[in-house]
Design a protein around this motif. Structure first.
Motif, PDB file in Angstrom:
ATOM      1  N   ASP A 269       0.908  -1.376  -0.013  1.00 12.63           N
ATOM      2  CA  ASP A 269       0.200  -0.080   0.114  1.00 12.63           C
ATOM      3  C   ASP A 269       0.723   1.149   0.032  1.00 12.63           C
ATOM      4  N   MET A 270       0.663   2.095  -0.932  1.00 17.07           N
ATOM      5  CA  MET A 270       1.377   3.561  -1.047  1.00 17.07           C
ATOM      6  C   MET A 270       0.269   4.534  -0.839  1.00 17.07           C
ATOM      7  N   LEU A 271       0.368   5.154   0.097  1.00  7.73           N
ATOM      8  CA  LEU A 271      -0.443   6.533   0.577  1.00  7.73           C
ATOM      9  C   LEU A 271      -0.013   7.865   0.547  1.00  7.73           C
ATOM     10  N   LEU A 272      -0.694   8.747  -0.070  1.00  9.62           N
ATOM     11  CA  LEU A 272      -0.363  10.041   0.195  1.00  9.62           C
ATOM     12  C   LEU A 272      -1.912  10.547   0.953  1.00  9.62           C
ATOM     13  N   ILE A 273      -1.669  11.074   2.005  1.00 13.14           N
ATOM     14  CA  ILE A 273      -3.055  11.817   2.882  1.00 13.14           C
ATOM     15  C   ILE A 273      -2.613  13.305   2.847  1.00 13.14           C
ATOM     16  N   ALA A 274      -3.539  14.106   2.319  1.00 10.74           N
ATOM     17  CA  ALA A 274      -3.358  15.431   2.176  1.00 10.74           C
ATOM     18  C   ALA A 274      -4.640  16.238   2.555  1.00 10.74           C
ATOM     19  N   ASP A 275      -4.443  17.594   2.817  1.00 12.43           N
ATOM     20  CA  ASP A 275      -5.405  18.367   2.855  1.00 12.43           C
ATOM     21  C   ASP A 275      -5.939  18.601   1.615  1.00 12.43           C
ATOM     22  N   PRO A 276      -7.270  18.803   1.277  1.00 13.56           N
ATOM     23  CA  PRO A 276      -7.858  19.102  -0.197  1.00 13.56           C
ATOM     24  C   PRO A 276      -7.145  20.206  -0.668  1.00 13.56           C
ATOM     25  N   ALA A 277      -7.037  21.308  -0.287  1.00 16.55           N
ATOM     26  CA  ALA A 277      -6.448  22.478  -0.855  1.00 16.55           C
ATOM     27  C   ALA A 277      -4.996  22.366  -1.008  1.00 16.55           C
ATOM     28  N   ARG A 278      -4.370  21.563  -0.228  1.00 17.31           N
ATOM     29  CA  ARG A 278      -2.718  21.378  -0.519  1.00 17.31           C
ATOM     30  C   ARG A 278      -2.359  19.924  -1.121  1.00 17.31           C
ATOM     31  N   TYR A 279      -3.295  19.151  -1.609  1.00 18.01           N
ATOM     32  CA  TYR A 279      -3.085  17.991  -2.466  1.00 18.01           C
ATOM     33  C   TYR A 279      -2.008  18.120  -3.528  1.00 18.01           C
ATOM     34  N   ALA A 280      -2.393  19.015  -4.277  1.00 16.32           N
ATOM     35  CA  ALA A 280      -1.627  19.291  -5.742  1.00 16.32           C
ATOM     36  C   ALA A 280      -0.033  19.403  -5.322  1.00 16.32           C
ATOM     37  N   ALA A 281       0.080  20.129  -4.127  1.00  9.84           N
ATOM     38  CA  ALA A 281       1.358  20.373  -3.695  1.00  9.84           C
ATOM     39  C   ALA A 281       2.296  19.316  -3.224  1.00  9.84           C
ATOM     40  N   GLY A 282       1.595  18.110  -2.645  1.00 10.39           N
ATOM     41  CA  GLY A 282       2.337  17.014  -2.356  1.00 10.39           C
ATOM     42  C   GLY A 282       2.366  15.835  -3.280  1.00 10.39           C
ATOM     43  N   GLU A 283       1.560  15.850  -4.123  1.00 17.75           N
ATOM     44  CA  GLU A 283       1.061  14.948  -5.261  1.00 17.75           C
ATOM     45  C   GLU A 283       2.582  14.583  -6.116  1.00 17.75           C
ATOM     46  N   PRO A 284       3.013  15.573  -6.738  1.00 19.84           N
ATOM     47  CA  PRO A 284       4.248  15.154  -7.503  1.00 19.84           C
ATOM     48  C   PRO A 284       5.511  14.568  -6.660  1.00 19.84           C
ATOM     49  N   ALA A 285       5.729  14.880  -5.629  1.00 17.40           N
ATOM     50  CA  ALA A 285       6.755  13.879  -4.880  1.00 17.40           C
ATOM     51  C   ALA A 285       6.178  12.602  -4.473  1.00 17.40           C
ATOM     52  N   PHE A 286       5.073  12.407  -4.328  1.00 22.11           N
ATOM     53  CA  PHE A 286       4.473  11.038  -3.821  1.00 22.11           C
ATOM     54  C   PHE A 286       4.444  10.327  -5.371  1.00 22.11           C
ATOM     55  N   THR A 287       4.124  10.904  -6.243  1.00 23.21           N
ATOM     56  CA  THR A 287       4.351  10.170  -7.675  1.00 23.21           C
ATOM     57  C   THR A 287       5.519   9.688  -8.005  1.00 23.21           C
ATOM     58  N   ARG A 288       6.451  10.550  -7.928  1.00 22.55           N
ATOM     59  CA  ARG A 288       7.871  10.225  -8.008  1.00 22.55           C
ATOM     60  C   ARG A 288       8.448   9.005  -7.353  1.00 22.55           C
ATOM     61  N   MET A 289       7.810   9.016  -5.953  1.00 22.52           N
ATOM     62  CA  MET A 289       8.084   7.776  -5.056  1.00 22.52           C
ATOM     63  C   MET A 289       7.523   6.622  -5.544  1.00 22.52           C
ATOM     64  N   VAL A 290       6.297   6.591  -5.728  1.00 25.68           N
ATOM     65  CA  VAL A 290       5.455   5.400  -6.462  1.00 25.68           C
ATOM     66  C   VAL A 290       6.147   5.161  -7.584  1.00 25.68           C
ATOM     67  N   ARG A 291       6.274   5.967  -8.607  1.00 27.35           N
ATOM     68  CA  ARG A 291       7.152   5.372  -9.814  1.00 27.35           C
ATOM     69  C   ARG A 291       8.273   4.664  -9.698  1.00 27.35           C
ATOM     70  N   GLY A 292       9.024   5.268  -8.625  1.00 29.01           N
ATOM     71  CA  GLY A 292      10.450   4.563  -8.275  1.00 29.01           C
ATOM     72  C   GLY A 292      10.309   3.473  -7.532  1.00 29.01           C
ATOM     73  N   PHE A 293       9.034   3.016  -7.131  1.00 32.22           N
ATOM     74  CA  PHE A 293       8.930   1.727  -6.140  1.00 32.22           C
ATOM     75  C   PHE A 293       9.076   0.559  -7.143  1.00 32.22           C
ATOM     76  N   SER A 294      10.002  -0.537  -6.227  1.00 29.46           N
ATOM     77  CA  SER A 294      10.060  -1.752  -6.928  1.00 29.46           C
ATOM     78  C   SER A 294      10.055  -2.787  -5.781  1.00 29.46           C
ATOM     79  N   THR A 295       9.566  -4.079  -5.946  1.00 25.18           N
ATOM     80  CA  THR A 295       9.660  -5.050  -5.110  1.00 25.18           C
ATOM     81  C   THR A 295      11.077  -5.588  -5.145  1.00 25.18           C
TER      82      THR A 295
END
Length: 186
Positions: free
Chosen positions: A154-180
């Motif tokens: 499970d990979m989760l980003l939990i954010a306030d709605p008004a600030r979701y867009a600010a945290g999303e790029p870092a999370f997407t980068r982490m998810v895209r670089g994830f490997s088992t």
């Protein structure tokens, strides 16, 4: 039948602060319990039965030091939390949608903003963006759920709605670089 534990009444807390604490607790509760001396060197997590690799977190994301999280970060400036978790309990027969929905059983006013099954780390993963209330406080959850080799990640980003867009790029980068990784490998 067991009844859920009830908290003793305490002085009233602001709903936003309580919800934020509960959101962090959710992220941490979903994490793998630390049996067998888990380790994380900034890019590779190894637990007793699960291992994975992620890219380094941006400087603004500070590690959360908690005993029951695989990997967790907090970006205080943007009011966001990232949690990366894994567990191996032979849940291969449970559909991705059920594993995802289980994460949100205790939330109200759930609205799925996006849900898709996508190729991920040699398998399929469910990517869901959902808005929901936790203790009456709205949050946005960006969640990826992957099943692979008898394990669920499970990979989760939990954010306030008004600030979701600010945290999303870092999370997407982490998810895209994830490997088992093999749990007992080099």
């Amino acid at each position: 039948m067991r009844r859920p534990l009830r908290r003793r009444p305490t002085a009233a807390r602001p709903a936003a602060a309580t919800a934020d604490r509960r959101a962090r607790a959710l992220a941490l509760a979903l994490a793998l319990a630390g049996c067998g001396g888990p380790s994380f060197n900034g890019t590779v997590y190894r637990g007793s039965d699960v291992a994975f690799r992620v890219p380094p977190a941006p400087a603004s994301w500070k590690p959360l030091e908690v005993s029951d999280a695989a990997v967790a970060y907090r970006d205080d400036e943007n009011g966001a939390t990232i949690a990366l978790n894994g567990r191996c309990k032979n849940e291969e027969d449970v559909p991705l949608v059920s594993l995802t929905n289980h994460l949100f059983l205790h939330f109200t006013e759930r609205e799925v903003l996006k849900q898709e099954v996508v190729p991920f780390d040699g398998r399929e993963a469910m990517h869901t963006v959902i808005s929901a209330k936790l203790d009456g406080v709205p949050k946005v959850f960006d969640v990826w759920v992957l099943k692979k080799n008898g394990c669920v990640y499970d990979m989760l980003l939990i954010a306030d709605p008004a600030r979701y867009a600010a945290g999303e790029p870092a999370f997407t980068r982490m998810v895209r670089g994830f490997s088992t990784l093999p749990a007992h490998g080099d």
